[in-house]
Scaffold this motif. Structure first.
Motif, mmCIF file in Angstrom:
data_model
loop_
_atom_site.group_PDB
_atom_site.id
_atom_site.type_symbol
_atom_site.label_atom_id
_atom_site.label_comp_id
_atom_site.label_asym_id
_atom_site.label_seq_id
_atom_site.Cartn_x
_atom_site.Cartn_y
_atom_site.Cartn_z
ATOM 1 N N LYS A 1 68.569 66.874 -20.114
ATOM 2 C CA LYS A 1 69.341 66.425 -18.957
ATOM 3 C C LYS A 1 69.503 64.910 -19.000
ATOM 4 N N GLU B 1 73.030 68.364 -20.239
ATOM 5 C CA GLU B 1 73.481 68.532 -18.852
ATOM 6 C C GLU B 1 73.528 67.175 -18.155
ATOM 7 N N ILE B 2 74.602 66.900 -17.445
ATOM 8 C CA ILE B 2 74.738 65.661 -16.688
ATOM 9 C C ILE B 2 74.318 65.928 -15.247
ATOM 10 N N LEU B 3 73.250 65.286 -14.826
ATOM 11 C CA LEU B 3 72.765 65.456 -13.457
ATOM 12 C C LEU B 3 73.601 64.658 -12.469
ATOM 13 N N GLU C 1 79.705 60.764 -20.512
ATOM 14 C CA GLU C 1 79.539 62.104 -19.950
ATOM 15 C C GLU C 1 80.113 63.162 -20.895
ATOM 16 N N LYS D 1 77.941 66.062 -22.906
ATOM 17 C CA LYS D 1 78.224 67.485 -22.650
ATOM 18 C C LYS D 1 78.558 68.216 -23.948
ATOM 19 N N ASP E 1 75.591 69.498 -25.634
ATOM 20 C CA ASP E 1 74.780 70.411 -24.820
ATOM 21 C C ASP E 1 73.729 69.708 -23.960
#
Length: 154
Positions: free
Chosen positions: A2, A33-35, A24, A28, A31
């Motif tokens: 993340k 995840e952008i919080l 971003e 992505k 793989d």
């Protein structure tokens, strides 16, 4: 894995922040995840508050962009370095070396750095230039990310 992204700029918004959008997108694609992605102004308090808010989301990696140069308004480095418990000096050295091959002596004005904060999160402070972010992510961060995370968690 993340991640959280903090853009530091007096002129950009989430909509006009091309470097943050690039970061971003490429994370992505890998793989990650952008919080959260946010923008703050070039102000020490705003930078530190923005960073600490992202830190509390518990990402594995925090990437900032903007404010790493030598202009008077560039306060990212002096704002973020005190929040690190350890600096990864090789990142800045390697980034400037690779940048020198791309843009010449202009690279010496970059104070890009990497470190580990008190929560053992990997943190990178990059220039605001989208090309500089591409260089850092494609040539240094992404190829080394899993190894660095593994080392931090030992």
């Amino acid at each position: 894995m993340k991640a959280a992204i903090l853009t530091i700029s007096d002129t950009r918004t989430l909509t006009t922040d091309k470097s943050g959008q690039f970061i971003e997108s490429i994370l992505k694609q890998n793989d990650i995840e952008i919080l959260q992605r946010k923008v703050v102004i070039d102000d020490t308090l705003q930078i530190q508050l923005g960073f600490l808010n992202l830190e509390n989301l518990n990402p594995d990696i925090i990437i900032t962009n903007g404010g790493t140069g030598i202009a008077q308004r560039d306060v990212s480095i002096k704002s973020l370095k005190p929040l690190m418990k350890k600096e990864i000096t090789g990142f800045g050295e390697l980034f400037r070396q690779i940048s020198y091959n791309e843009i010449g002596t202009h690279s010496m004005a970059s104070n890009a750095f990497a470190g580990i904060n008190i929560k053992n999160q990997l943190c990178f402070s990059l220039p605001g230039s989208t090309n500089a972010c591409k260089t850092a992510l494609n040539q240094i961060i992404l190829p080394e990310l899993n190894h660095l995370i593994k080392e931090i968690r030992k």
